[in-house]
Enzyme design. Structure first.
Site, PDB file in Angstrom:
ATOM      1  CG  ASP A 252      11.904 -23.404 -20.596  1.00  0.00           C
ATOM      2  OD1 ASP A 252      11.075 -22.781 -19.908  1.00  0.00           O
ATOM      3  OD2 ASP A 252      13.116 -23.451 -20.342  1.00  0.00           O
ATOM      4  CG  ASP A 305      14.363 -25.660  -8.817  1.00  0.00           C
ATOM      5  OD1 ASP A 305      14.902 -26.391  -9.657  1.00  0.00           O
ATOM      6  OD2 ASP A 305      13.464 -24.847  -9.095  1.00  0.00           O
ATOM      7  CG  ASP A 384      16.544 -28.001 -17.779  1.00  0.00           C
ATOM      8  OD1 ASP A 384      16.524 -28.847 -16.893  1.00  0.00           O
ATOM      9  OD2 ASP A 384      16.161 -26.872 -17.607  1.00  0.00           O
ATOM     10  NE  ARG A 467       8.892 -25.944 -17.729  1.00  0.00           N
ATOM     11  CZ  ARG A 467      10.032 -25.301 -17.834  1.00  0.00           C
ATOM     12  NH1 ARG A 467      10.326 -24.320 -16.982  1.00  0.00           N
ATOM     13  NH2 ARG A 467      10.923 -25.629 -18.744  1.00  0.00           N
ATOM     14  CG  ASP A 483       9.734 -21.249 -15.033  1.00  0.00           C
ATOM     15  OD1 ASP A 483       9.231 -21.903 -14.106  1.00  0.00           O
ATOM     16  OD2 ASP A 483      10.723 -21.634 -15.674  1.00  0.00           O
ATOM     17  CG  ASP A1203     -25.504  23.049  43.792  1.00  0.00           C
ATOM     18  OD1 ASP A1203     -25.817  22.136  42.989  1.00  0.00           O
ATOM     19  OD2 ASP A1203     -25.977  23.154  44.936  1.00  0.00           O
ATOM     20  CD  GLU A1206     -28.641  20.391  37.836  1.00  0.00           C
ATOM     21  OE1 GLU A1206     -27.899  19.655  38.501  1.00  0.00           O
ATOM     22  OE2 GLU A1206     -29.006  21.507  38.231  1.00  0.00           O
ATOM     23  CG  ASP A1309     -28.494  17.733  46.287  1.00  0.00           C
ATOM     24  OD1 ASP A1309     -27.267  17.884  46.466  1.00  0.00           O
ATOM     25  OD2 ASP A1309     -29.246  18.636  45.900  1.00  0.00           O
TER      26      ASP A1309
END
Length: 1617
Positions: A252, A305, A384, A467, A483, A1203, A1206, A1309
């Site tokens: 472990d 768990d 364990d 595990r 782990d 006017d 352009e 126009d």
């Protein structure tokens, strides 16, 4: 592994070596438990071997003679080995030479292979108890599997009781792929591949050591690529074998073939799982489940768990903290979810919390199930888990001092102590002494657990996770990688662990997502969730004491949640594919998650890749494993690959690339040649398994693909063995997909069907799909779409039920619509010209407009050299590839280009392609963009990708994945004077594209060409539109051709007499002396007095200014003279000479012959004129001075109309009609214009003339021609405001993006005809898109005589133009409203009264777009996008969101409304107007002009929606001051209706004029059928009744607040009952 692509023999032997090594080291431990057969040898210095001389010392072949400690020279001499220190302590200083090992005798052939006796060479011992005589046997088990074994013939010793390792009894295979050679003195064995004589295994590199409790065999590796060898934290999949030591002994601690076939998992166990150690209570678990369900996280299993237990006792639960656990589990089941609990092997010896006996322990005692002390009787007491792991050393009583607990050699394990964190080695269990079976503890527990689960869940697979594992554990259980820690390196290493366990026969494996130990971070957890979504076993789990890390913990709309949901959804989509991979692992021993080398063995680059992996053979997964990284150095194996998420084919192959993977992305790519089964996902597998199935077909370069699919009920045991399943094979070739059911014995599964098929890599358009069940006739299937951008065929609405076989076929054609013209030139294309250019010539078949000369599909003139992605954009470098560039377009290509993409805002990006080596002209227009990008990745609405081979820019809408811009097409050119980029349209609904007369709002883009070059011809990121003064929203009158002031005065008087609302009067150039700016002609000498008069009556006046300034004057003309002084005029380059032109100004002292044509008049009487250069700073100053002087000295005005800008000229270029630079005036390419081939200088300036920008730099008019009008607007606006001190308005004919910030626009126009009437709506809506909201057309038409009905309908429509002006040309009839008849006048008065009533609403809409952007006049689709019919409607429009105008544009017509056609009555004097429910419109009683109307009562129109709700706003200021919004000199009021309550809220209170804000009537439309009995008013702290009446038939409530003296600068509350 049987189906992998590397040599079967090599794979087998490499893996066999790893396994033999594992077993051999294990045997070191287990064999030493028996009594030796001979006396132990003693140290004999005379038996020392000879060291090699230093020159011949093979460093890499040293075998360590002191493996248990740091070496000393004395110990080395004692062991008879060679001492030679090195400059690295990793390399053995003390190593074996030729005096150790065994000699082989009596080599003989047996039924299984070979056999020989091995006799130990007399030499010093390492650890004592050497076995002097051993038996060597070999087994030729199969043609590609070989085993050898070395045993003690005198004593049978412990061997692993493995269920899948069976004794081989022969006969030996004779057709082996290998040869075996045995060296007798000293003993060694070589395994040699027959095909190439390569030595795969060779033990001659070191001696065999065979002693009690220590075995050692050395092998010379066949190469440096070795993988596997037990569960350790291996940083790399390919091991570093330079004297590394890995102990094979279970422990472990933070991060064991012949192993049987893996178990077939339950389908639900492939879903995502959530867990943590110590939730502390069931309420916390419930909250975790709740928030992840709410976040829509696909999520099958909740795990708890040991904290769920009572005092950590197995088979109990805490009745306090986990009270209600059974009910919670039932809730999980009700939601289609599962619950998994943890069980540890250690059983408490204590009693239950209530004092009762712990029955689990008591039953264990009765059945004698415990591991015992060395006496075999006394149960050992520890704590364990299943390594076996214990929190105390050995046992409570300690461990005896013997050779089991303290052997002569201890592996390099934790604490260098055999029983550290585990039980004593002399402990006894059923399989043997702990020393022998320690590493089998978890394995044995998995077997026992499996048997128990079979009893609990009969005939169900369930799920077991262990595990501790051993070779063969995968037959019984899944595994997580222990782990781990929440760190970037552990996430990276998890891939190696996962791949290794695939080799070990445990494919259902994964790491704790986000890390177990330590607090994770959002970025780490986000990237780990992306990776973990593709672990075979996918579980998020962490330890007690650390922050929660389930996805939803980070926020319901967090980047982590969105990314996790997205990739888990993809996982669930792919579960049928993953499940099929597990089927193959279970049946054939294949791997699931696999390294590149398993699929691309011939590519040696694949042998070391371990930061990417594959699912099966077909899905490539490339995670981000480094903090802060958004680009990954990824290797792309030798195959065809498709982006999984977009389906786009990638150009990469057998190369390393920088893969851009921003914060929410992981790389997913499908391999061409494979067919993937998928299923519509859901949040659980219970739900998803009921959803339709589908296929993704990823075509290989030869247009083939294959795949398979396994399906059963997902949980019953042994369905494969019993045959209770469905199996399919898929194959594609020649546009034919065979879906073949090869096994069908799962009747329940036949209700499912394949309903969609996505085919990737379909290069040409698909126009036909046919389908059929096996052996039946093919039939057409119409439900399919083809995406040409990504070359994807999507077939939907299929019904291919499981259990039957089907065929799908499709065609591929190159459509005419895919042609991009290769000959855009002005002259006509011919086949000869086309082919000479390198293009394709072919007559179109479906559309005559399609070009006959077009680019080949393979056109790719530029190569992408590099791409860099960042958080703010993308850059790429391109180079011209002469080898690929077969097309010779006009002019010379630029050799090097750079592409820059900037993510300005979340909804705005900009891309730019330019020459990085030579500064070129760029449009000097300031854009309303952030100084630095403000977008964030998570909120960006788009993704951008630079495409390679061919180059292109692809922009994709995130929400739908739709490609909305795609230039990866033929035709890209970046040449001098010719730039071309092609894009594939995302839909046929395209709007906008400059001021060109469009017949519909939605454009027909089928080979249409619109010239983007300003010309004087009848109808041509931008900032927020100008805020017009209030009066500018009034009606306006003008005409070209007023002969004197009296005519203007007559019009005014008649309009007033007819009481027709009207705010602004104009005069055209007639008022000037000979059309000279800043002059007043003799016939208009009294104009200033007239203007003063009407301005005193609330009117406003606007004059016209043309840019051209006469230079032929005989009398002082300050405008020209001061212009010369200020050097403001456009000149020829590199000279001081003005480029003269001719426009309107007449020569002085010339009698004008009005019978002449225009061209004749130009020659006879027009003056030479100069054009001001409005880019110059000095020009703006000069222009302002002239405007100011005219205002102060000649006449007053309130706005300016500019006017002819352009710029327009009546000659071509200059007065001689001859320009000086042919290349600029006759460039390689001409825009699609009137008189296209007459040159760019036609009716304008010469292109080579010079203009000077504000920074002093020089530019050609060629570059800034389209900006001339734009450059005039702002100086004019600034001058107007400086002159008048008021806001004013500027109207310009020529515009450019951003011009709307300073002025409005009329649509040029136009003509007095019905066609121009409806087109005015299109123009108005388009200019709203261009950021010029103040726009409108000449009402009733400019050219030609208008006629009564036309002008009637145009007045009705024009009353709702933002810029509402009636204007026409000289020598046509009057068309102002008062000029027709009384009926016309009445109609005009009525319709304009409606406009004036609505002006507060209109003005508020103008404020909204000025402050926030948007449109005022908008198409219906802007508000009703989800109603598809609105996308084509352009003969109706909206003012803002709430006011719909439906004009009559023809004698009769059907009008679309709410998704349907409706025939409205439209009598002569009526226009249909509608207010949208849910909106409140502020209004005001009308008057003759806005000066008076602003003093009238305000009014509200409250149009309730179906729920009696509505809202609206009012913006109000003085209507004429400058920048009132910017200086907060305004009031903003919010109105809200909630059923029977109407409220107003003051949002901003910077302007108060109670005389303008008196509130009178409020009309509530759609109040409902209930009668109203009372209306109450709350105002100024008082409560009082209000007068009202109803129009019950119309559901209208009218409230009169005039008697209550209410003003809108105070909040009100109105309620009724």
């Amino acid at each position: 592994m049987a189906r992998k692509k590397f040599s079967g023999l090599e794979v087998t032997l490499i893996v066999l070596f790893a396994i033999v090594t594992i077993i051999a080291i294990a045997l070191v431990v287990v064999l030493a438990t028996k009594t030796p057969a001979t006396e132990a040898t003693t140290t004999d210095p005379s038996s020392s071997g000879r060291c090699p001389n230093e020159i011949n010392d093979p460093i890499n072949e040293r075998i360590n003679c002191i493996p248990e400690q740091f070496p000393t020279q004395a110990l080395c001499a004692q062991r008879g080995c060679c001492w030679r220190p090195w400059n690295s302590s990793v390399i053995p200083w003390c190593f074996f030479v030729n005096n150790h090992g065994y000699n082989a005798e009596g080599l003989r052939t047996t039924n299984t292979g070979l056999e020989a006796n091995l006799n130990r060479i007399s030499s010093p011992t390492l650890f004592g108890n050497d076995i002097n005589r051993v038996l060597f046997t070999t087994q030729n088990q199969t043609p590609n599997r070989f085993r050898f074994k070395i045993t003690n013939p005198s004593n049978r010793r412990y061997e692993v009781p493995h269920q899948f390792v069976q004794e081989f009894t022969g006969p030996a295979s004779t057709d082996t792929l290998y040869n075996v050679q045995v060296t007798e003195r000293p003993f060694g064995i070589k395994v040699i591949r027959r095909s190439n004589n390569r030595v795969l295994f060779d033990t001659s590199v070191g001696p065999l050591v065979y002693s009690n409790q220590y075995l050692q065999i050395s092998a010379k590796l066949s190469n440096e690529y070795i993988y596997g060898i037990g569960e350790h934290i291996h940083k790399r999949f390919r091991h570093d074998l330079n004297w590394k030591t890995w102990p094979i002994f279970t422990r472990d601690q933070l991060p064991g073939d012949l192993i049987g076939l893996p178990a077939m998992p339950a389908y639900w166990s492939l879903g995502f799982q959530l867990s943590r150690w110590n939730y502390n209570s069931l309420e916390v678990v419930r909250e975790v489940v709740r928030r992840n369900r709410e976040a829509g996280i696909p999520f099958d299993t909740q795990v708890t768990d040991i904290d769920y237990m009572e005092d950590k006792k197995d088979f109990t639960y805490d009745a306090v903290q986990f009270n209600g656990l059974p009910e919670f589990v039932q809730d999980l089941h009700d939601h289609g979810q599962k619950y998994v609990i943890i069980l540890d092997p250690a059983i408490s010896i204590g009693r239950r919390a209530n004092g009762a006996a712990y029955e689990t322990y008591e039953r264990g005692n009765r059945q004698h199930v415990w591991v015992n002390e060395s006496d075999g009787r006394t149960p050992i007491v520890g704590e364990d888990m299943n390594e076996v792991s214990s929190f105390i050393q050995g046992s409570r009583e300690g461990c005896s001092a013997n050779n089991w607990n303290y052997p002569p050699f201890t592996p390099d394990i934790l604490d260098k102590l055999m029983y550290s964190k585990t039980i004593c080695m002399d402990a006894v269990q059923n399989w043997g002494r702990q020393y022998d079976v320690h590493s089998l503890y978890g394995y044995s527990m998995a077997i026992a657990t499996e048997k128990a689960v079979e009893r609990v869940f009969p005939n169900k697979r369930s799920f077991i996770l262990t595990r501790s594992t051993f070779a063969g554990s995968g037959r019984h259980a899944a595994h997580w990688l222990g782990d781990n820690t929440a760190s970037w390196e552990q996430m990276e290493w998890s891939i190696t662990g996962m791949l290794e366990f695939g080799l070990f026969g445990i494919p259902l494996v994964g790491a704790d997502i986000c890390g177990f130990v330590a607090d994770t971070t959002e970025e780490l957890c986000r990237r780990w969730m992306q990776l973990g979504a593709f672990y075979p076993f996918s579980r998020n789990h962490n330890a007690d004491g650390y922050v929660p890390q389930d996805p939803a913990y980070f926020g319901q709309n967090s980047l982590l949640v969105n990314s996790s949901r997205h990739y888990l959804t993809i996982r669930y989509t792919l579960l049928p594919f993953l499940y099929t991979l597990f089927y193959k692992a279970h049946r054939y021993g294949e791997t699931v998650a696999r390294p590149f080398l398993h699929e691309f063995y011939e590519d040696t680059n694949s042998w070391i890749e371990d930061t990417q992996f594959l699912w099966g053979p077909a899905l490539l997964i490339t995670p981000v494993l480094k903090q802060g990284a958004e680009t990954v150095s990824a290797y792309i194996p030798d195959a065809t690959w498709y982006d999984y998420e977009t389906g786009a084919k990638r150009p990469w192959r057998k190369q390393r690339i920088d893969m851009h993977l921003p914060a929410d992305k992981i790389g997913l790519h499908l391999r061409g040649g494979y067919i993937i089964p998928i299923q519509e996902p859901d949040v659980t597998t219970t739900a998803s398994r009921r959803n339709p199935l589908g296929l993704i077909v990823a075509l290989n370069d030869d247009n083939t693909a294959q795949g398979d699919f396994f399906w059963d009920d997902g949980e019953t045991k042994n369905t494969i063995e019993s045959g209770e399943y469905i199996f399919y094979t898929f194959s594609v070739s020649n546009n034919n997909l065979a879906i073949t059911c090869t096994h069908s014995s799962y009747p329940e599964g036949t209700s499912l069907a394949f309903e969609s098929i996505k085919v990737l890599g379909v290069t040409d358009t698909v126009t036909q799909v046919t389908v059929a069940e096996a052996n039946q006739q093919m039939s057409a299937h119409g439900n399919f779409t083809y995406d040409p951008s990504n070359q994807i065929l999507l077939i939907s609405n299929l019904q291919f039920n499981l259990g039957r076989s089907f065929t799908v076929q499709w065609n591929q054609v190159f459509l005419d619509s895919e042609r991009f013209t290769c000959y855009p030139d002005a002259d006509l294309a011919t086949e000869a010209k086309c082919l000479q250019r390198g293009c394709v010539w072919e007559t179109a078949t479906s559309d005559f407009r399609a070009p006959e000369c077009y680019f080949p599909k393979q056109d790719n003139p530029y190569s992408v050299n590099s791409i860099q992605y960042s958080s703010t954009g993308v850059t790429a470098d391109l180079s011209y590839n002469s080898a690929n560039a077969r097309i010779q377009l006009p002019s010379v290509p630029i050799q090097a280009l750079r592409v820059e993409v900037k993510y300005h805002k979340n909804d705005m990006l900009q891309f730019k392609i330019y020459d990085p080596q030579n500064k070129r002209y760029e449009v000097p227009v300031p854009l309303n963009i952030p100084a630095t990008p403000t977008s964030t990745y998570e909120n960006r609405l788009y993704d951008v990708e630079i495409k390679e081979n061919p180059f292109g820019i692809q922009i994709r809408r995130r929400s739908s994945g739709r490609v909305i811009w795609d230039t990866r097409l033929p035709g890209f050119a970046f040449n001098d004077q010719f730039i071309q980029i092609s894009t594939r349209l995302p839909s046929r609904y395209i709007y906008g594209f400059g001021e060109v007369e469009h017949p519909t709002f939605r454009h027909d883009l089928n080979w249409q060409t619109w010239g983007m070059f300003t010309r004087d011809q009848p109808p041509g990121v931008i900032g927020h539109p100008v805020m017009p003064p209030y009066w500018a929203l009034g009606f306006q009158l003008c005409r070209y051709g007023y002969r004197n002031t009296s005519e203007v005065e007559q019009v005014y008087n008649e309009m007033v007499a007819a009481q027709i609302p009207y705010d602004v009067q104009y005069t055209d150039i007639d008022y000037m002396e000979r059309q000279l700016d800043f002059t007043i002609g003799e016939r208009f000498s009294d104009l200033p007095q007239f203007v003063d008069r009407i301005r005193g009556e609330g009117m406003r006046y606007i004059i016209i200014l043309d840019p051209a300034i006469s230079g032929n004057e005989t009398q002082p003309y300050p405008a020209f003279e001061r212009g010369l002084e200020k050097d403001v005029f456009v000149k020829w380059p590199n000279t001081n000479d003005i480029c003269w032109a001719k426009v309107w100004p007449d020569l002085p002292n010339i009698t004008i012959d009005e019978t002449l044509t225009e061209d004749e008049a130009v020659n006879a009487s027009r003056a030479h004129v100069a054009f001001p250069d409005f880019f110059r700073n000095s020009t703006a100053e000069w222009w302002a001075r002239e405007i100011l002087d005219f205002y102060n000295d000649r006449m007053k005005f309130d706005g300016l109309w500019i006017d002819m800008n352009e710029p327009s000229s009546f000659v071509n270029g200059t007065t001689s009609n001859q320009c000086r630079n042919s290349q600029l005036n006759f460039p390689p390419y001409f825009p699609e214009l009137t008189k296209r081939t007459d040159g760019l200088h036609f009716r304008t300036m010469c292109m080579e003339t010079e203009q000077i920008l504000s920074d002093g730099s020089s530019v050609l008019h060629y570059d800034v021609h389209n900006l001339y009008g734009w450059s005039q607007i702002k100086p004019t606006y600034d001058a107007l405001q400086k002159t008048t001190g008021k806001r004013g308005i500027v109207i310009s004919r020529s515009t450019y993006p951003t011009g709307g910030r300073w002025g409005g626009h009329w649509l040029g126009d136009n003509y007095a005809n019905w066609n121009n009437l409806d087109k005015s709506i299109i123009g108005m809506m388009e200019f709203s898109l261009f950021g010029i909201s103040y726009t409108g057309a000449d009402i009733c038409g400019f050219f030609n005589n208008s006629e009564y009905q036309l002008c009637t309908r145009w007045m009705q429509l024009g009353a709702f133009y933002p810029y509402s002006r009636n204007h026409n040309i000289a020598n046509t009839r009057r068309q102002d409203p008062a000029s027709w008849n009384e009926t016309f006048a009445n109609m005009s008065r009525n319709i304009l009264n409606i406009r004036y009533t609505l002006l507060p609403y209109f003005y508020t809409q103008m404020h909204e777009v000025h402050a926030h952007g948007g449109t005022v006049i908008r198409p219906l689709l802007h508000e009703f996008f989800d109603e598809r019919p609105t996308w084509d409607i352009f003969k109706q429009f909206l003012w803002g969101p709430a006011f719909m105008v439906t004009p009559v544009l023809e004698p009769r017509q059907d009008i679309g409304i709410r998704g349907q056609s409706h025939l409205f009555d439209a009598p002569y004097d009526t226009i249909n107007l509608h207010v949208r429910g849910g909106h409140i419109l502020p209004c005001q009683e009308p008057a003759q002009n806005t000066f008076y109307s602003r003093q009238n009562y305000m009014k509200l129109i409250v149009a309730a929606d179906d729920n009696q709700m509505a809202q609206g706003t009012l913006f109000w200021d003085d209507g004429d001051s400058i920048d009132t919004y910017e200086r907060s000199q305004y009031i903003l009021i919010q109105f809200n209706l909630n059923q029977t309550t109407l409220t107003s809220t003051i949002v901003e209170n910077g302007y108060i004029n109670k005389n303008e804000m008196r509130l009178g009537l409020i009309e509530i439309w759609g109040k409902g059928n209930s009668a109203v009995s009372q209306v109450n008013l709350q105002y100024n702290g008082n409560q009082e009744s209000a007068g009202f009446w109803t129009e019950q038939g119309n559901q209208v409530l009218i409230i009169d607040l005039a008697p209550n003296s209410v003003t809108l600068d105070e909040p009100i509350v109105l309620t009724w009952s």
